[in-house]
Design a protein around this motif. Structure first.
Motif, PDB file in Angstrom:
ATOM      1  N   GLY A  91       0.783  -1.232   0.000  1.00 35.02           N
ATOM      2  CA  GLY A  91       0.000   0.000   0.000  1.00 35.02           C
ATOM      3  C   GLY A  91       0.808   1.272   0.000  1.00 35.02           C
ATOM      4  N   ALA A  92       2.136   1.167   0.076  1.00 33.27           N
ATOM      5  CA  ALA A  92       2.985   2.363   0.114  1.00 33.27           C
ATOM      6  C   ALA A  92       3.263   2.864  -1.303  1.00 33.27           C
ATOM      7  CB  ALA A  92       4.299   2.045   0.814  1.00 33.27           C
ATOM      8  N   TRP A  93       3.330   4.183  -1.452  1.00 36.71           N
ATOM      9  CA  TRP A  93       3.684   4.769  -2.739  1.00 36.71           C
ATOM     10  C   TRP A  93       5.184   4.678  -2.945  1.00 36.71           C
ATOM     11  CZ3 TRP A  93      -0.007   5.541  -6.088  1.00 36.71           C
ATOM     12  CH2 TRP A  93      -1.296   5.874  -5.653  1.00 36.71           C
ATOM     13  N   LYS A  94       5.594   4.408  -4.184  1.00 31.68           N
ATOM     14  CA  LYS A  94       7.009   4.373  -4.538  1.00 31.68           C
ATOM     15  C   LYS A  94       7.212   5.107  -5.857  1.00 31.68           C
ATOM     16  CE  LYS A  94       8.098   0.000  -2.201  1.00 31.68           C
ATOM     17  NZ  LYS A  94       9.068   0.517  -1.228  1.00 31.68           N
ATOM     18  N   VAL A  95       8.277   5.881  -5.931  1.00 32.32           N
ATOM     19  CA  VAL A  95       8.613   6.618  -7.149  1.00 32.32           C
ATOM     20  C   VAL A  95       9.397   5.708  -8.086  1.00 32.32           C
ATOM     21  CG1 VAL A  95       9.961   8.542  -8.073  1.00 32.32           C
ATOM     22  CG2 VAL A  95       8.672   8.823  -5.947  1.00 32.32           C
ATOM     23  N   TYR A  96       9.076   5.765  -9.399  1.00 30.87           N
ATOM     24  CA  TYR A  96       9.852   4.977 -10.351  1.00 30.87           C
ATOM     25  C   TYR A  96      10.298   5.786 -11.569  1.00 30.87           C
ATOM     26  CZ  TYR A  96       5.499   4.409 -13.069  1.00 30.87           C
ATOM     27  OH  TYR A  96       4.359   4.635 -13.792  1.00 30.87           O
ATOM     28  N   ASN A  97       9.935   7.067 -11.639  1.00 29.91           N
ATOM     29  CA  ASN A  97      10.425   7.927 -12.718  1.00 29.91           C
ATOM     30  C   ASN A  97      10.078   9.370 -12.389  1.00 29.91           C
ATOM     31  OD1 ASN A  97      11.656   8.656 -15.115  1.00 29.91           O
ATOM     32  ND2 ASN A  97      10.293   7.462 -16.437  1.00 29.91           N
ATOM     33  N   MET A  98      10.787  10.306 -13.008  1.00 31.21           N
ATOM     34  CA  MET A  98      10.505  11.728 -12.814  1.00 31.21           C
ATOM     35  C   MET A  98      10.820  12.479 -14.094  1.00 31.21           C
ATOM     36  SD  MET A  98      13.769  13.062 -10.606  1.00 31.21           S
ATOM     37  CE  MET A  98      13.548  14.702 -11.300  1.00 31.21           C
ATOM     38  N   ASN A  99      10.153  13.629 -14.251  1.00 28.85           N
ATOM     39  CA  ASN A  99      10.231  14.412 -15.478  1.00 28.85           C
ATOM     40  C   ASN A  99      10.490  15.877 -15.143  1.00 28.85           C
ATOM     41  OD1 ASN A  99       9.690  15.592 -18.094  1.00 28.85           O
ATOM     42  ND2 ASN A  99       7.569  15.856 -17.452  1.00 28.85           N
ATOM     43  N   VAL A 100      11.522  16.451 -15.753  1.00 32.48           N
ATOM     44  CA  VAL A 100      11.800  17.877 -15.594  1.00 32.48           C
ATOM     45  C   VAL A 100      11.744  18.538 -16.961  1.00 32.48           C
ATOM     46  CG1 VAL A 100      13.458  19.628 -14.870  1.00 32.48           C
ATOM     47  CG2 VAL A 100      13.248  17.519 -13.565  1.00 32.48           C
ATOM     48  N   MET A 101      10.776  19.442 -17.116  1.00 27.01           N
ATOM     49  CA  MET A 101      10.632  20.219 -18.350  1.00 27.01           C
ATOM     50  C   MET A 101      10.615  19.314 -19.589  1.00 27.01           C
ATOM     51  SD  MET A 101      12.990  23.551 -17.431  1.00 27.01           S
ATOM     52  CE  MET A 101      12.497  24.425 -18.924  1.00 27.01           C
ATOM     53  N   GLY A 102       9.879  18.210 -19.495  1.00 31.18           N
ATOM     54  CA  GLY A 102       9.716  17.329 -20.639  1.00 31.18           C
ATOM     55  C   GLY A 102      10.775  16.255 -20.785  1.00 31.18           C
ATOM     56  N   ILE A 103      11.748  16.210 -19.891  1.00 29.33           N
ATOM     57  CA  ILE A 103      12.802  15.202 -19.961  1.00 29.33           C
ATOM     58  C   ILE A 103      12.614  14.213 -18.820  1.00 29.33           C
ATOM     59  CG2 ILE A 103      15.281  14.759 -19.909  1.00 29.33           C
ATOM     60  CD1 ILE A 103      15.712  17.617 -20.901  1.00 29.33           C
ATOM     61  N   TRP A 104      12.298  12.958 -19.157  1.00 33.34           N
ATOM     62  CA  TRP A 104      12.130  11.914 -18.147  1.00 33.34           C
ATOM     63  C   TRP A 104      13.478  11.311 -17.794  1.00 33.34           C
ATOM     64  CZ3 TRP A 104       7.841  11.032 -15.411  1.00 33.34           C
ATOM     65  CH2 TRP A 104       6.627  11.539 -15.912  1.00 33.34           C
ATOM     66  N   LEU A 105      13.744  11.155 -16.504  1.00 35.89           N
ATOM     67  CA  LEU A 105      15.035  10.667 -16.031  1.00 35.89           C
ATOM     68  C   LEU A 105      15.372   9.312 -16.636  1.00 35.89           C
ATOM     69  CD1 LEU A 105      16.486  10.795 -12.465  1.00 35.89           C
ATOM     70  CD2 LEU A 105      16.360   8.606 -13.622  1.00 35.89           C
ATOM     71  N   VAL A 106      14.434   8.361 -16.567  1.00 36.05           N
ATOM     72  CA  VAL A 106      14.693   7.015 -17.059  1.00 36.05           C
ATOM     73  C   VAL A 106      14.977   7.037 -18.549  1.00 36.05           C
ATOM     74  CG1 VAL A 106      13.627   4.773 -17.532  1.00 36.05           C
ATOM     75  CG2 VAL A 106      13.452   5.778 -15.242  1.00 36.05           C
ATOM     76  N   GLU A 107      14.157   7.741 -19.315  1.00 36.33           N
ATOM     77  CA  GLU A 107      14.340   7.787 -20.771  1.00 36.33           C
ATOM     78  C   GLU A 107      15.649   8.489 -21.142  1.00 36.33           C
ATOM     79  OE1 GLU A 107      10.620   6.244 -20.086  1.00 36.33           O
ATOM     80  OE2 GLU A 107      11.436   8.099 -19.254  1.00 36.33           O
TER      81      GLU A 107
END
Length: 216
Positions: A166-182
Motif C-alpha cells: 500500500g505504500a507509494w514508490k517513485v519509479y520515474n521523474m520528469n523535468v521540463m519534458g525530460i524523463w530521467l529514465v528515458e
C-alpha cells in the motif's frame, strides 16, 4: 545527466531527484492506503527540502553523507529495480542476476554522485503540487508539480506506483519534458549496442571512478 541541460534546469533535476528519491520516514506516519499520491508528494517534498537546508554537509554535497541518506531513508521508498530495468531497456533481460545487481549498484552510485555535486544549488525553492487527476483506486499515478523560486516555474512531474503493502514508490521523474529514465535509456542503449551489458557496467564503473576523483 544530459549535457545539454542548462544550469537552472539541472538545479531542478537536483531538487526533483532529491524529492523523488527522498520519500522519508514520514510515510509511516499515515497509513499508505489513506494517503493520496499528491498529498504524499507534497508532504515529503517539504521534508526533504528541510533536511537538505538544515544539514550543511548534505547541502555542500558530502557524498558519504548523501549516500548514507540514500541507503537508510531513500531506497526503501523507491522502486529502484524497476527504475534501473527501465533505464537499461531490453538489455536488462539479457543480463544475468549478477549483472543486474551490478547495474543497480553502479546506477545508484552514478545518481548519488551526480546530485551530490550540485546540491549546493538548492536554496529557496519550493514545490507546488497541481490538482491530481486520478481515480481513488489507481495503482500508478502521475503527480504534476512546479518548482518555484527565482525565475519562471519549472515543470517537475513524478510517476509513482502503489506497492503490495500500500505504500507509494517513485519509479520515474520528469523535468521540463525530460524523463530521467528515458534520458539514461538512450545513453545505456548505445553502450549495450557497442559493448554489451558488461560494457555498460564497465562504462558506469569508470564514470563513477572519474566522478569520485573529481569530488576529491
Amino acid at each position: 545527466m544530459n549535457r545539454f541541460l542548462s544550469r537552472r534546469t539541472f538545479s531542478a533535476w537536483v531538487l526533483g531527484a532529491a524529492c523523488a528519491l527522498g520519500m522519508l520516514h514520514a510515510v509511516h506516519a499515515v497509513h499508505a492506503a489513506e494517503e493520496p499520491a499528491d498529498v504524499f508528494v507534497k508532504r515529503v517534498s517539504g521534508d526533504i527540502l528541510d533536511a537538505i537546508k538544515a544539514d550543511k554537509s548534505i547541502h555542500s554535497g558530502d557524498v558519504n553523507k548523501i549516500g548514507l541518506l540514500v541507503d537508510q531513508r531513500v531506497m526503501p521508498n523507491v522502486n529502484f529495480l524497476r527504475m534501473t530495468a527501465s533505464a537499461v531497456g531490453p538489455g536488462w533481460r539479457q543480463a544475468t542476476p549478477e549483472q543486474q545487481k551490478r547495474l543497480q549498484e553502479e546506477f545508484k552510485t552514478l545518481l548519488v554522485r551526480t546530485y551530490a555535486g550540485a546540491l549546493g544549488q538548492v536554496n529557496d525553492q519550493t514545490i507546488v503540487v497541481k490538482p491530481l487527476r486520478a481515480a481513488a483506486d489507481d495503482k500508478e499515478v502521475l503527480v504534476r508539480t512546479e518548482v518555484r523560486g527565482k525565475g519562471d516555474p519549472i515543470q517537475l512531474d513524478y510517476r509513482v506506483e502503489k506497492s503490495a503493502d500500500g505504500a507509494w514508490k517513485v519509479y520515474n521523474m520528469n523535468v521540463m519534458g525530460i524523463w530521467l529514465v528515458e534520458n539514461y535509456k538512450t545513453q545505456f542503449a548505445q553502450e549495450i549496442n557497442a559493448k554489451g551489458v558488461d560494457g555498460l557496467i564497465a562504462s558506469l564503473s569508470d564514470r563513477n571512478k572519474t566522478n569520485a576523483r573529481a569530488s576529491k
